[in-house]
Every structure is written in structure tokens, then in C-alpha cells.
Design an enzyme around this catalytic site. Structure first.
Site, PDB file in Angstrom:
ATOM      1  N   CYS A  76       0.767  -1.250   0.000  1.00 40.50           N
ATOM      2  CA  CYS A  76       0.000   0.000   0.000  1.00 40.50           C
ATOM      3  C   CYS A  76       0.794   1.295   0.000  1.00 40.50           C
ATOM      4  O   CYS A  76       0.693   2.106  -0.925  1.00 40.50           O
ATOM      5  CB  CYS A  76      -0.901   0.045   1.241  1.00 40.50           C
ATOM      6  SG  CYS A  76      -2.046  -1.320   1.412  1.00 40.50           S
ATOM      7  N   HIS A 134      -2.467   7.166   4.665  1.00 40.32           N
ATOM      8  CA  HIS A 134      -1.390   6.168   4.780  1.00 40.32           C
ATOM      9  C   HIS A 134      -0.045   6.667   4.273  1.00 40.32           C
ATOM     10  O   HIS A 134       0.762   5.893   3.750  1.00 40.32           O
ATOM     11  CB  HIS A 134      -1.774   4.872   4.031  1.00 40.32           C
ATOM     12  CG  HIS A 134      -1.113   3.652   4.611  1.00 40.32           C
ATOM     13  ND1 HIS A 134      -0.941   2.489   3.895  1.00 40.32           N
ATOM     14  CD2 HIS A 134      -0.584   3.428   5.838  1.00 40.32           C
ATOM     15  CE1 HIS A 134      -0.344   1.589   4.652  1.00 40.32           C
ATOM     16  NE2 HIS A 134      -0.108   2.147   5.836  1.00 40.32           N
ATOM     17  N   HIS A 234      -9.652  -3.799   0.598  1.00 39.75           N
ATOM     18  CA  HIS A 234      -8.705  -4.273   1.621  1.00 39.75           C
ATOM     19  C   HIS A 234      -9.508  -4.812   2.813  1.00 39.75           C
ATOM     20  O   HIS A 234     -10.616  -4.338   3.079  1.00 39.75           O
ATOM     21  CB  HIS A 234      -7.848  -3.080   2.053  1.00 39.75           C
ATOM     22  CG  HIS A 234      -6.635  -3.418   2.868  1.00 39.75           C
ATOM     23  ND1 HIS A 234      -6.699  -4.009   4.106  1.00 39.75           N
ATOM     24  CD2 HIS A 234      -5.326  -3.232   2.614  1.00 39.75           C
ATOM     25  CE1 HIS A 234      -5.472  -4.175   4.580  1.00 39.75           C
ATOM     26  NE2 HIS A 234      -4.612  -3.711   3.685  1.00 39.75           N
TER      27      HIS A 234
HETATM   28 CA    CA Z   1      -3.045  -1.971  -0.880  1.00 42.75          CA
END
Ligand code: CA
Length: 478
Positions: A76, A134, A234
Site C-alpha cells: 500500500c 497512509h 482491503h
Molecule cells: Ca493496498
């Protein structure tokens, strides 16, 4: 000047208008949609059949599907760092997922890097990010400080979909629990920096937020850029009851939930495209759709995705980890209903977006690795956008190179391998011994590229150091 009779003026006005339009087409809006851990085969336009995705299929039909579309990393966060900077993220030490920790000032997108939002904002765009960030939980990494005027979403690497649900996360080999991973999954939803209540299923809400944003900005004189980063599909595997009912024919409960999650992403994309059409913006909106990495099929955070006909999965430099569904649609400029087969990469999104916007990037900034795809996608240039594409994982535990039909890779303690993707898309017949000259050429190219990278600046080891996974089970990528 001799005054012209009114009837001549009336004739000239449309000519002037059309000349002006030819010289200065309106700058497009730009919508970048990222799915999370979506399997290569799990949408209709990629050949999937058990999960209908009519809205994504329509988006594909309105533009170009890139069969050989890659991301720059098979998990990710580093992949997203590449997407937003247009640079191989190992050039700035971004090679692991960051800790979800508001005090970790080194775990995130280095402040030395410039994002696509920074550049488009400087060029006069209104910029927004919705969904999963993220790219660092420390306040200095907040989207509002990385070029985004508006943010709605969460700062961590994942989030529960159903408000109040308890998420059981894997905390070690074969162990499950509700440690810090659970706190990350239940982290506050933020509107800019203000926490807002969780209401309804998350993917649905992100789609509603995005549709509202593009509707709100339709009336502005400025064009907009929206980065819509779903965390679906996810894990955790959670979906709306009505969506689950639609897939009751799928016997496997995990695949059934995954299908419902993918269908919810599709529904959300449909809601946004409908909003673009209703506000007259669709023709002049450039839309990208990709997944941040391949589907995790059997590893940690496996979500019942399918990457066939590719070999491998999330966390691999095999095709299944890095080759993803990849669409580009811009009705005003890019032909509809085409398939593009030259290798392209997520790093190309930034230079393509900037070129479409007529935006420039300061010459003093670090050079990009991506290429403006517009000349290639519009047929003006029929050569390959890239001579070679490169991957490095875990600080050098694995490497891969794509050059035309050839794919060279080296993983962990294994001998280097060479595959002919034109004849062997599933990477099943190693030709390293049969074609040593090609293997040697690509190994040398990989080594040369690697000299332009730096060591990882942070790791995902809970004890603070970098994980050295040599010889270890490689199933630890969150
Ligand atoms: Ca991912």
C-alpha cells in the site's frame, strides 16, 4: 476601422469563439481513483464474471484500458508515495509501510518531496483528498500540508467499514488479536483536522463525499483535482447487508463479502460519474482508476481476491503483486474503447495530469521517473513510454525489471529468474539459463538503477528498526 453591419458581426462571433476554443481548451478536472488490494481479475473490464462492475466497465469503455499497467511497489504505502510524487519512492527512502503513530516524524512522505496536489494547486486547481491517506500519521504529513485544500478520510492504512464494529487483526504468525491494529481500524474519520462521526458504510460514504465535492466545485471558475483513495476491498471483510444479499450465490463467505465490497466501490464510482454528468463536467474530466497493488490471495490480510492469469500476489514482484487494473478516461481528448498494451506505471499519472492541466513543475525539484502518457494514449507517439520499468522491495531483498516482453527478477535467496511475458504471462517458465545474455543485461540494468536509490528511511518493524527478512517467511507485508 470600418464598422461592419450587424449581420456580419453575428457571423463572426462563432468563428472567434471556435478559434479561441481551439487555442485555449478549458483545463480538465482531474479525478484519480485508487482501489486497495483489488485483484487483477476482479472487475468486469478485466474479464471477471462473478462480480458485476457495470460502472467501472462503462468507465473503461469511455477511455483506455492499459493491460500492462503497473504500480511501483507491491504494498500500500510505498505504492501511494510513488503515485503522488511520480518518482520511484525508494529514491527518498520510502520502502515500507509507515507506523500508524502521530509522533513518528520520520514515518511518512518526506517533506522534501512535492506531490501532484502541490503542483496542481500552484497551477490554480482546487485540490481534495478523500479516503485513505497512509502517508504518515504525524501532523506534518497531514494531507492539508501536502497540497490538498480539502481532506475527508482517515490517516492510517486501513479502516473498518461498519461503524462500531470490532476488527480482529493478525498480530503475528497464526495469532489474532485486537492490538494497535484495531485502534487504527477505528481511528477517527477526519474532515480536514476535525474528527467527525462514523455514519453508514465507509465506501458508500466516501463515494457520497466525492460526488458532493465534484458537484460543489462544478460552479467554481477553477478546475479541480480530486484524489479518491478507497480502502476497499482491503480487509477487514465487511459490507452492507443489501450488497451481501446480491451475492448470495457465492458459496464462499469470504469471497461473497469481497464481491460485495468490490460492487460497493463500483456503485460509488457510478455515483461520482453520474454527478459529473449531471453537472456537465464529464467530457472535461480526466479520470484515472488503478489499484495500489495486486490482490492478497493467501497471505496476511488476504481478502479472497483473484489475480489470474497472473502469478503471485500483493507483496510479490511477480506480476500478481505489481500489475493492476489501470484505466484512463478523458472523453474530450482520449479515444474511447481502446486497449493499450505497452507497459505503463502509476508514476506516469503525475506527469500526465500536469501535462493535461498545462501545469509545470519547478526545475529545481528532483526529476520525475514517470512520463506524460497523453502522446501515447492519443496515438501521436507509437513507441513505448518506457524502455524499462524497475522494482525493489524491502531494501533490496527483491528486485524486478520489465523490458518489452522480458521480465527479470530476483527474490530473497532464490536464483534470478527470467520470463517471456509475451509467451508466458503466468511467469511459469524460467528462461534465465536459456537466455543468459538477456538475464545479464537486465541484472546489470537493475544494479545501475539501484545505485540511484537510498536505503529505507523507516521500517515497519514494531521494535523500531528495519525488518531484515532475508531467509524469513516473506508474508509480513501489511
Ligand atoms: Ca493496498
Amino acid at each position: 476601422m470600418i464598422p461592419l453591419p450587424a449581420r456580419y458581426c453575428a457571423l463572426l462571433v462563432p468563428i472567434f469563439v471556435s478559434l479561441f476554443a481551439a487555442e485555449s481548451p478549458p483545463r480538465p478536472n482531474i479525478l484519480l481513483i485508487v482501489a486497495d488490494d483489488l485483484g487483477y481479475h476482479d472487475v468486469g473490464f478485466q474479464g471477471g464474471r462473478d462480480i458485476p462492475t457495470p460502472h467501472l466497465d462503462r468507465l473503461a469503455a469511455s477511455g483506455i484500458r492499459c493491460t500492462d499497467g503497473y504500480v511501483s511497489y507491491p504494498v500500500c504505502s510505498p505504492s501511494r508515495a510513488g503515485i503522488l510524487t511520480g518518482r520511484y519512492q525508494q529514491r527518498f527512502g520510502y520502502e515500507f509501510n509507515p507506523k500508524w503513530d502521530a509522533t513518528a516524524a520520520t514515518h511518512g512522505l518526506p517533506l522534501s518531496e512535492t506531490t501532484v496536489a502541490d503542483s496542481l494547486r500552484s497551477a490554480g486547481y482546487t485540490t481534495g483528498a478523500i479516503g485513505k491517506w497512509h502517508l504518515g500519521a504525524h501532523p506534518q504529513f497531514h494531507p492539508n500540508r501536502r497540497g490538498f485544500d480539502e481532506f475527508f478520510g482517515f490517516l492510517g492504512g486501513g479502516h473498518r467499514y461498519l461503524p462500531g464494529s470490532i476488527v480482529e487483526v493478525e498480530v503475528g504468525a497464526g495469532k489474532k488479536g485486537t492490538t494497535s491494529g484495531d485502534a487504527e481500524q477505528a481511528s477517527p474519520l477526519l474532515r480536514n483536522t476535525t474528527a467527525v462521526p462514523e455514519v453508514g458504510e465507509l465506501t458508500t460514504r466516501l463515494g457520497e463525499e466525492a460526488a458532493a465535492a465534484v458537484t460543489r466545485h462544478a460552479r467554481n471558475a477553477k478546475p479541480w483535482f480530486l484524489y479518491l483513495a478507497f480502502n476497499a476491498p482491503h480487509t477487514p471483510l465487511q459490507a452492507r447487508e443489501d450488497m451481501l444479499k446480491k451475492f448470495s450465490a457465492i458459496a464462499d463467505a469470504r469471497r461473497r463479502t469481497y464481491a460485495a465490497m468490490v460492487a460497493t466501490v463500483d456503485e460509488a464510482v457510478g455515483r461520482i460519474v453520474t454527478a459529473l454528468e449531471a453537472t456537465g463536467q464529464r467530457e472535461r474530466t480526466l479520470i484515472f482508476f488503478i489499484s495500489d497493488n495486486g490482490g492478497p490471495m493467501t497471505k496476511r490480510n488476504a481478502n479472497a481476491s483473484v489475480n489470474s492469469p497472473l502469478h503471485g500476489q500483493k507483496g510479490d514482484v511477480f506480476e500478481g503483486g505489481i500489475r493492476v487494473p489501470f484505466l484512463v478516461s478523458w472523453p474530450a481528448r482520449i479515444p474511447a474503447g481502446r486497449t493499450y498494451t505497452q507497459p505503463v506505471i502509476s508514476l506516469d499519472i503525475l506527469p500526465t495530469a500536469l501535462a493535461a492541466a498545462g501545469a509545470t513543475r519547478a526545475a529545481a525539484l528532483a526529476p520525475l521517473d514517470g512520463t506524460d502518457l497523453l502522446p501515447f494514449l492519443t496515438g501521436k507517439n507509437d513507441s513505448a513510454p518506457h524502455a524499462r520499468l524497475f522494482w525493489r522491495m524491502d531494501g533490496g531483498e527483491a528486485f524486478a525489471v520489465r523490458e518489452g516482453q522480458w521480465k527479470w527478477l530476483r527474490t530473497y535467496q532464490n536464483a534470478p529468474q527470467l520470463f517471456d511475458l509475451a509467451a508466458d504471462l503466468g511467469e511459469s517458465r524460467d528462461l534465465a539459463t536459456a537466455r543468459p545474455e538477456i538475464a545479464a543485461r537486465l541484472a546489470a540494468a537493475s544494479a545501475e538503477w539501484n545505485r540511484g536509490l537510498i536505503a529505507p528511511a523507516f521500517g515497519n518493524n514494531p521494535f523500531g528498526g528495519l525488518i531484515n527478512r532475508t531467509g524469513l517467511e516473506k508474508n509480513s507485508a501489511p
